[in-house]
Write a protein that holds these residues in place. Sequence first.
Motif, PDB file in Angstrom:
ATOM      1  N   UNK A  53      16.118  19.214  -4.754  1.00  0.00           N
ATOM      2  CA  UNK A  53      16.315  17.998  -5.547  1.00  0.00           C
ATOM      3  C   UNK A  53      15.295  17.924  -6.677  1.00  0.00           C
ATOM      4  N   UNK A  54      14.032  18.208  -6.365  1.00  0.00           N
ATOM      5  CA  UNK A  54      13.007  18.205  -7.401  1.00  0.00           C
ATOM      6  C   UNK A  54      13.283  19.270  -8.451  1.00  0.00           C
ATOM      7  N   UNK A  55      13.735  20.435  -8.027  1.00  0.00           N
ATOM      8  CA  UNK A  55      14.036  21.502  -8.977  1.00  0.00           C
ATOM      9  C   UNK A  55      15.146  21.091  -9.929  1.00  0.00           C
ATOM     10  N   UNK A  56      16.157  20.424  -9.406  1.00  0.00           N
ATOM     11  CA  UNK A  56      17.248  19.951 -10.269  1.00  0.00           C
ATOM     12  C   UNK A  56      16.726  18.956 -11.302  1.00  0.00           C
ATOM     13  N   UNK A  57      15.815  18.082 -10.867  1.00  0.00           N
ATOM     14  CA  UNK A  57      15.232  17.115 -11.795  1.00  0.00           C
ATOM     15  C   UNK A  57      14.409  17.816 -12.867  1.00  0.00           C
ATOM     16  N   UNK A  58      13.618  18.814 -12.465  1.00  0.00           N
ATOM     17  CA  UNK A  58      12.817  19.585 -13.422  1.00  0.00           C
ATOM     18  C   UNK A  58      13.723  20.262 -14.446  1.00  0.00           C
ATOM     19  N   UNK A  59      14.782  20.876 -13.979  1.00  0.00           N
ATOM     20  CA  UNK A  59      15.695  21.558 -14.904  1.00  0.00           C
ATOM     21  C   UNK A  59      16.348  20.581 -15.871  1.00  0.00           C
ATOM     22  N   UNK A  60      16.655  19.393 -15.392  1.00  0.00           N
ATOM     23  CA  UNK A  60      17.350  18.423 -16.238  1.00  0.00           C
ATOM     24  C   UNK A  60      16.425  17.831 -17.297  1.00  0.00           C
ATOM     25  N   UNK A  61      15.173  17.595 -16.946  1.00  0.00           N
ATOM     26  CA  UNK A  61      14.290  16.884 -17.876  1.00  0.00           C
ATOM     27  C   UNK A  61      13.432  17.797 -18.746  1.00  0.00           C
ATOM     28  N   UNK A  62      13.170  19.026 -18.314  1.00  0.00           N
ATOM     29  CA  UNK A  62      12.239  19.876 -19.048  1.00  0.00           C
ATOM     30  C   UNK A  62      12.885  21.073 -19.745  1.00  0.00           C
ATOM     31  N   UNK A  63      14.134  21.374 -19.456  1.00  0.00           N
ATOM     32  CA  UNK A  63      14.789  22.492 -20.133  1.00  0.00           C
ATOM     33  C   UNK A  63      14.928  22.189 -21.627  1.00  0.00           C
ATOM     34  N   UNK A  64      14.383  23.030 -22.504  1.00  0.00           N
ATOM     35  CA  UNK A  64      14.521  22.779 -23.955  1.00  0.00           C
ATOM     36  C   UNK A  64      15.942  23.064 -24.422  1.00  0.00           C
ATOM     37  N   UNK A  74       9.081  16.980 -30.844  1.00  0.00           N
ATOM     38  CA  UNK A  74       8.148  17.510 -29.840  1.00  0.00           C
ATOM     39  C   UNK A  74       7.506  16.380 -29.046  1.00  0.00           C
ATOM     40  N   UNK A  75       7.149  15.307 -29.730  1.00  0.00           N
ATOM     41  CA  UNK A  75       6.568  14.164 -29.029  1.00  0.00           C
ATOM     42  C   UNK A  75       7.599  13.502 -28.110  1.00  0.00           C
ATOM     43  N   UNK A  76       8.845  13.436 -28.553  1.00  0.00           N
ATOM     44  CA  UNK A  76       9.888  12.869 -27.716  1.00  0.00           C
ATOM     45  C   UNK A  76      10.110  13.716 -26.470  1.00  0.00           C
ATOM     46  N   UNK A  77      10.081  15.036 -26.626  1.00  0.00           N
ATOM     47  CA  UNK A  77      10.221  15.923 -25.470  1.00  0.00           C
ATOM     48  C   UNK A  77       9.096  15.659 -24.467  1.00  0.00           C
ATOM     49  N   UNK A  78       7.869  15.531 -24.967  1.00  0.00           N
ATOM     50  CA  UNK A  78       6.732  15.276 -24.075  1.00  0.00           C
ATOM     51  C   UNK A  78       6.866  13.927 -23.384  1.00  0.00           C
ATOM     52  N   UNK A  79       7.312  12.904 -24.114  1.00  0.00           N
ATOM     53  CA  UNK A  79       7.499  11.587 -23.504  1.00  0.00           C
ATOM     54  C   UNK A  79       8.567  11.630 -22.416  1.00  0.00           C
ATOM     55  N   UNK A  80       9.668  12.325 -22.709  1.00  0.00           N
ATOM     56  CA  UNK A  80      10.767  12.388 -21.751  1.00  0.00           C
ATOM     57  C   UNK A  80      10.364  13.134 -20.474  1.00  0.00           C
ATOM     58  N   UNK A  81       9.460  14.098 -20.608  1.00  0.00           N
ATOM     59  CA  UNK A  81       9.066  14.875 -19.438  1.00  0.00           C
ATOM     60  C   UNK A  81       7.853  14.345 -18.702  1.00  0.00           C
ATOM     61  N   UNK A  82       7.244  13.280 -19.233  1.00  0.00           N
ATOM     62  CA  UNK A  82       5.984  12.803 -18.670  1.00  0.00           C
ATOM     63  C   UNK A  82       6.129  12.314 -17.239  1.00  0.00           C
ATOM     64  N   UNK A  83       7.197  11.571 -16.947  1.00  0.00           N
ATOM     65  CA  UNK A  83       7.370  11.050 -15.588  1.00  0.00           C
ATOM     66  C   UNK A  83       7.550  12.182 -14.584  1.00  0.00           C
TER      67      UNK A  83
END
Length: 388
Positions: A53-64, A74-83
């Motif tokens: 489940x965590x891996x799926x979340x990582x793939x969804x939020x951090x995949x460029x 770039x700042x938006x990407x960092x904000x989206x991945x911060x949580x």
Amino acid sequence: MSVAESSSARASWLQSLDAEDLRGPIEDAAARFPTVGDWLDLHRASSTGDPAELLATVNRTLTPHRRFYDYRQANEYADDGLDTVDLLAGNALQATPALIPVIERAITLATRAILKSDDSSGAQGGLVRTLLDAHATATRTATPPLTQSEQTRLVAWIVKYRYGGTQDFFDPDIVAYAPGLSQKSIEKYRQAIADTDLGRYGSYPLTRLAVLDQDRDAIITANGGEPHNAMVAARIVSDLDEAGLRQDAIAYAHTGIAMDARGWDAKLVTFLVDDALTRGDTRQAVTLRRDWFERFPTSRSFTMLRDTAPSSQKPSTATDADPPASTPSPELASPPDADPHSTERHSPRPGCPGCRGIDPRRTQPAQSTRIMTRPGLPRRTRWARRQQ
């Protein structure tokens, strides 16, 4: 109603609701605001304890998903991945072996994004560094501890991440991983580094291994040999102190101070002053500051001397009937004559306000205003605000 009153009223209302009453507003918020839905999915995945489940979340939020991220993107990407990154860092404090590959996937994706981004704000780099810290933390805290085969895979990943040819910005710190690794695994890392072409400036892993070994001679060799200037001496002092070789660090701090010809950085003096204060030798601490000030009579060195001098005074036991404490001595009350517009002395030069006879303090408000109102300043991201 003020903001504070509104917040208090909302808190009181939420406390009055039971689980069933809360479900409706939460589902409605998730449907209307995608970021709320993502946040709920993130915590749902964490609550299951399932690495998939965590891996799926990582793939969804951090995949460029872009060929290139400009500054704003770039700042938006960092904000989206911060949580997601914060969640992984929190879970790493009480990790399982299965969490480590999930963090590695997050590091890979975040690094892949930064390689095609304008990360001049440092937000994306902050994500990667946080993830690398979480990776080392999970290695140390994993329960049950990593098996030898898991450690071998981990060491191979560390070496490949840094020396696989993809990036050379981030270098995992073997010292941070060592408490969770066996001696055999550390030796595998050492051999991998020995077999790798580190290049002219690739001494970082050698330095970290020397610190891990608490080897004075290896630390000095990894830093290029005996110091030839104060900056090299400062690096050696830092490594020796981290390795627990305190007396050697003190000796090289004195060496570095003697080599300093400009007085721009007082970190070595501060190191010795802190050591003296820790030992209770306040007289030596003040002497170190005074000697530095006499060599480099700047306003900064004077301020450090004045800040250190009060620590040499014994705690006051005065009563209401006692006379007030005496004022500082004249030599510590104000700095000597020096250029009022600079922390360093210099000869008159064209274009310098002080050298034209203009009091620079009169121009300071205008300079500050220009700095504060300069157009085009970047927006403050969540990541940037959190660093303050």
